[in-house]
Design an enzyme around this catalytic site. Structure first.
Site, mmCIF file in Angstrom:
data_model
loop_
_atom_site.group_PDB
_atom_site.id
_atom_site.type_symbol
_atom_site.label_atom_id
_atom_site.label_comp_id
_atom_site.label_asym_id
_atom_site.label_seq_id
_atom_site.Cartn_x
_atom_site.Cartn_y
_atom_site.Cartn_z
ATOM 1 N N ASP A 1 0.882 -1.171 0.000
ATOM 2 C CA ASP A 1 0.000 0.000 0.000
ATOM 3 C C ASP A 1 0.916 1.215 0.000
ATOM 4 O O ASP A 1 1.562 1.516 1.004
ATOM 5 C CB ASP A 1 -0.893 -0.034 1.248
ATOM 6 C CG ASP A 1 -1.726 1.245 1.426
ATOM 7 O OD1 ASP A 1 -1.670 2.138 0.549
ATOM 8 O OD2 ASP A 1 -2.421 1.346 2.456
ATOM 9 N N LYS B 1 2.850 11.165 -3.265
ATOM 10 C CA LYS B 1 1.800 10.526 -4.075
ATOM 11 C C LYS B 1 0.943 11.565 -4.799
ATOM 12 O O LYS B 1 0.446 11.326 -5.891
ATOM 13 C CB LYS B 1 0.939 9.666 -3.155
ATOM 14 C CG LYS B 1 -0.106 8.812 -3.854
ATOM 15 C CD LYS B 1 -0.700 7.860 -2.837
ATOM 16 C CE LYS B 1 -1.791 6.982 -3.413
ATOM 17 N NZ LYS B 1 -2.258 6.008 -2.397
ATOM 18 N N GLU C 1 -7.257 0.481 -4.472
ATOM 19 C CA GLU C 1 -7.270 0.377 -3.007
ATOM 20 C C GLU C 1 -8.590 -0.173 -2.450
ATOM 21 O O GLU C 1 -8.573 -1.082 -1.617
ATOM 22 C CB GLU C 1 -6.930 1.741 -2.395
ATOM 23 C CG GLU C 1 -5.450 2.084 -2.607
ATOM 24 C CD GLU C 1 -5.111 3.558 -2.426
ATOM 25 O OE1 GLU C 1 -5.990 4.315 -1.978
ATOM 26 O OE2 GLU C 1 -3.973 3.938 -2.741
ATOM 27 N N ASP D 1 -12.851 5.616 2.620
ATOM 28 C CA ASP D 1 -11.419 5.669 2.940
ATOM 29 C C ASP D 1 -11.005 7.088 3.317
ATOM 30 O O ASP D 1 -10.846 7.949 2.448
ATOM 31 C CB ASP D 1 -10.614 5.173 1.725
ATOM 32 C CG ASP D 1 -9.093 5.186 1.956
ATOM 33 O OD1 ASP D 1 -8.646 5.721 2.996
ATOM 34 O OD2 ASP D 1 -8.362 4.666 1.092
HETATM 35 P P1 ADP Z 1 -2.930 7.429 3.837
HETATM 36 O O1 ADP Z 1 -3.855 6.439 3.238
HETATM 37 O O2 ADP Z 1 -3.235 8.845 3.456
HETATM 38 O O3 ADP Z 1 -1.502 7.097 3.684
HETATM 39 P P2 ADP Z 1 -3.531 6.418 6.528
HETATM 40 O O4 ADP Z 1 -4.645 5.525 6.167
HETATM 41 O O5 ADP Z 1 -2.297 5.801 7.034
HETATM 42 O O6 ADP Z 1 -3.200 7.473 5.413
HETATM 43 O O7 ADP Z 1 -4.102 7.440 7.608
HETATM 44 C C1 ADP Z 1 -3.323 8.392 8.236
HETATM 45 C C2 ADP Z 1 -4.183 9.250 9.118
HETATM 46 O O8 ADP Z 1 -4.823 8.430 10.088
HETATM 47 C C3 ADP Z 1 -3.407 10.318 9.868
HETATM 48 O O9 ADP Z 1 -4.067 11.560 9.772
HETATM 49 C C4 ADP Z 1 -3.432 9.792 11.290
HETATM 50 O O10 ADP Z 1 -3.363 10.844 12.235
HETATM 51 C C5 ADP Z 1 -4.761 9.093 11.347
HETATM 52 N N1 ADP Z 1 -4.822 8.117 12.416
HETATM 53 C C6 ADP Z 1 -4.039 7.043 12.592
HETATM 54 N N2 ADP Z 1 -4.356 6.413 13.743
HETATM 55 C C7 ADP Z 1 -5.364 7.122 14.307
HETATM 56 C C8 ADP Z 1 -6.112 7.000 15.515
HETATM 57 N N3 ADP Z 1 -5.878 6.019 16.383
HETATM 58 N N4 ADP Z 1 -7.072 7.922 15.761
HETATM 59 C C9 ADP Z 1 -7.294 8.924 14.894
HETATM 60 N N5 ADP Z 1 -6.632 9.092 13.744
HETATM 61 C C10 ADP Z 1 -5.667 8.209 13.462
HETATM 62 MG MG MG Z 2 -4.524 4.871 2.226
#
Ligand code: ADP
Ligand code: MG
Length: 642
Positions: free
Chosen positions: A19, A81, A182, A204
């Site tokens: 991912d 990205k 995704e 998402d």
């Molecule tokens: P992307 O798909 O954009 O790479 P992710 O799916 O990894 O991102 O999501 C990242 C986001 O999720 C960040 O803004 C992070 O702060 C938030 N996040 C991760 N864990 C938690 C949590 N336990 N509670 C709230 N937000 C969270």
């Molecule tokens: Mg993602």
């Protein structure tokens, strides 16, 4: 006693799923029929998608890079990205411009953003490749050898963005089996394909982007019915909402970047804390040196982020409308993205769709897990190999530019892929001997407002009155969402085919050059193949030219004859050597030298046709004069010249 590490040197390469996220990236594999994320030596499962280039030329990826971002914002690329497949003057690029960009010196360079970092110029593909390389090394620690990989991309990614992602994979030394949307990956992780039929919404919410997708599962086959979202909406907005309140409490003067950074970090911590607790206390420095404790309750936080969450609802309703689906028709809703851990988000989704969402698989891992399952299937490791067929849809319409600059759509947006479509066009002027084909992508009516993917010219059409030539254009999109186009003039069989190498700015040449310098192995094989391919093509052109000289040398002026013969000698010289680039340029030179002549040969062939020769001979002559194979069977409906 010293320990000796033992491993099976014959251990087969293992497939993995990746991912490649805007905020975080991760790699997963299937073990004992279960997908699992591969953690690093510290147990971290998410690799922040941050790449830092230091002054001495070292490249640092992940958490350490993120820590350097505040101090070196221009040397640390985050959210790369967002730049994938984007042009230098793209609106999105400008919006994100805290970086130094290398000014493009050619139109070709303008097609891709390039970052300027310490006198070096790096493309988003190269930056992404650093992230992928770090994941590859992580996987190799555990698996020894990594086999094929499946990399996920947002469902709305266009051709250029997909091609850029694939190139990044190749550059990182990975064998990219395919790209996977995704949301489809998330559905696979939940094993939804086992239900055979159903309609699902994938919600998402990541760090900086929101995507919603409506999936149809039809007899075990997934199709993306529609996609929607907001490319500037995510957990970062929640951090900012909370941070602005902290800055007020801290009495921070406006524009103090250090304090803003600090407030954002604190906000993220508090946000994560509030996912599991009803309130979180934090100690903030206040101007003057003291500190201040403040308590944030979940209710406070929910009120702050309500407008952010409401914006996701707009996109969801639109995606449902696009798919022609009512919320009550959905069989399930899947939560993806770290920000869907926030309880208020879950509650909102449940209310919006009228059912409790599926969220028991870690929402920030679910996509990588699905990718691992798909890689496992593709690599033939899975007992159910072949059972899961995945279908996606085109995010944007694909078409060609026609008279007056109108964009004629050949494959409309949301068409299920793989897909193909054919459309017939004709000439608008008498004696037109070529068609300019301009392939575009987008929803706008005028080609100039769409994204330009490729241009090519179909030459060698015999002179005919306007409206007589029939140009059949076939678009084919493969399972990765990549396009190939064939154009064929059906009265003569003159045909041309292009793989659309989307114009995000890297030429094949450049990608290959980068590959050569970056690949840990396989350089030699790669160069050999390119050389062989170039030689084969050169030999074909040489043979065709010699054959033509034997038949139609009288159609050449002395000057032209000399030019053709020099071009032949030059090309033969190059073919005897081993410089691929020399062979390619000289093949092109010979093509150029014979171009006008080919037109005359075509005219002669047509003239002979009119003299009433046997039809299939004529077709062969004409096609040969155009330098292509005859497609006799395709001419059944051609009117016989009288
Ligand atoms: P992307 O798909 O954009 O790479 P992710 O799916 O990894 O991102 O999501 C990242 C986001 O999720 C960040 O803004 C992070 O702060 C938030 N996040 C991760 N864990 C938690 C949590 N336990 N509670 C709230 N937000 C969270
Ligand atoms: Mg993602």
């Amino acid at each position: 006693m010293s320990l000796l590490e033992i491993f099976d040197p014959k251990a087969a390469p293992r497939p993995v799923g990746i991912d490649l996220g805007t905020t975080n990236s991760l790699v997963a594999r299937v073990r004992d029929d279960k997908p699992q994320v591969i953690a690093d030596c510290n147990g971290a499962r998410l690799l922040p998608s941050a790449v830092h280039y230091d002054a001495r030329g070292a490249v640092i990826v992940g958490t350490p890079a993120l820590l350097l971002a505040a101090e070196h914002p221009r040397e640390t690329i985050v959210s790369v990205k967002r730049f994938m497949g984007r042009g230098a003057d793209d609106a999105e690029t400008k919006r994100l411009g805290t970086y130094d960009f290398a000014a493009p010196t050619t139109p070709e360079e303008a097609k891709s953003v390039r970052f300027k970092i310490h006198d070096k110029v790096v493309s988003p593909v190269e930056v992404s490749a650093e992230i992928l390389k770090a994941l590859r090394l992580l996987a190799e620690d555990e698996l020894r050898t990594v086999g094929g990989v499946v990399i996920t991309v947002p469902a709305y990614f266009d051709d250029a963005q997909r091609q850029a992602t694939k190139d990044a994979g190749r550059l990182a030394g990975l064998d990219v089996l395919r790209l996977l949307n995704e949301p489809t990956a998330a559905a696979l992780a939940y094993g939804l394909e086992k239900q055979q039929n159903g309609l699902f919404a994938v919600y998402d919410l990541g760090g900086g982007t929101f995507d919603v997708t409506i999936l149809l599962l039809d007899n075990g086959v997934f199709q993306v019915k529609s996609t929607g979202g907001d490319s500037a909406l995510g957990g970062d907005d929640m951090d900012r909402a909370l941070a602005s309140r902290f800055l007020v409490e801290m009495g921070a003067p406006e524009g103090d970047h250090g304090l803003v950074r600090l407030a954002l970090d604190a906000a993220r911590q508090v946000k994560h804390g509030l996912t599991d607790h009803d309130e979180v206390e934090i100690e903030l420095p206040i101007v003057g040196g003291a500190t201040k404790k403040i308590v944030v309750t979940r209710a406070d936080f929910d009120a702050m982020i309500a407008p952010i969450i409401a914006r996701t609802g707009v996109a969801c309703r639109r995606a449902l409308r696009d798919a022609g689906v009512k919320p009550e028709e959905l069989d399930g809703v899947i939560l993806v993205g770290g920000s869907t851990r926030v309880p208020a988000v879950r509650a909102y989704v449940e209310k919006l769709f009228g059912k409790a969402p599926l969220g028991d698989i870690n929402p920030d891992e679910v996509v990588a897990l699905g990718a691992a399952i798909q890689a496992d299937i593709l690599a033939g490791e899975n007992a159910h190999a072949g059972e899961v067929l995945l279908l996606d849809v085109l995010p944007l319409s694909l078409g060609i530019e026609t008279m007056g600059g109108v964009a004629e759509k050949i494959l409309p947006r949301n068409t299920t892929i793989p897909a193909g479509a054919r459309q017939v066009f004709t000439t608008y002027a008498d004696n037109q001997t070529g068609f300019d084909l301009h392939i575009v992508q987008g929803e706008r009516e005028l080609a100039a407002d769409c994204r330009s993917l490729a241009r090519f010219v179909l030459k060698g059409i015999p002179r005919m009155p306007a409206g007589l030539a029939r140009l059949e254009v076939t678009f084919r999109v493969d399972a990765d969402g990549l396009l190939s186009v064939t154009a064929k003039e059906t009265t003569t069989g003159v045909e041309q085919h292009v793989e659309v190498v989307p114009s995000y700015g890297l030429s094949d040449e450049e990608v290959e050059t980068m590959l050569l310098s970056a690949l840990d192995n396989g350089e030699e094989d790669f160069e050999k193949r390119r050389l062989i391919e170039a030689r084969v093509e050169a030999e074909q052109v040489l043979a065709a030219t010699k054959k033509a000289l034997a038949a139609d040398a009288d159609l050449l002026s002395d000057d032209e004859k000399a030019r053709v013969s020099t071009a032949i000698t030059d090309l033969e010289g190059a073919v005897a050597g081993d410089r691929t680039a020399a062979i390619t340029t000289r093949t092109e030179a010979l093509d150029d030298a014979t171009h006008a002549w080919a037109g005359r040969r075509m005219d002669r062939a047509v003239a002979r046709a009119i003299e009433g020769k046997n039809l299939s001979d004529v077709e062969k002559d004409v096609a040969e004069a155009a330098g292509v194979d005859a497609h006799v069977e395709a001419h059944a409906s051609m009117t016989r010249p009288s």
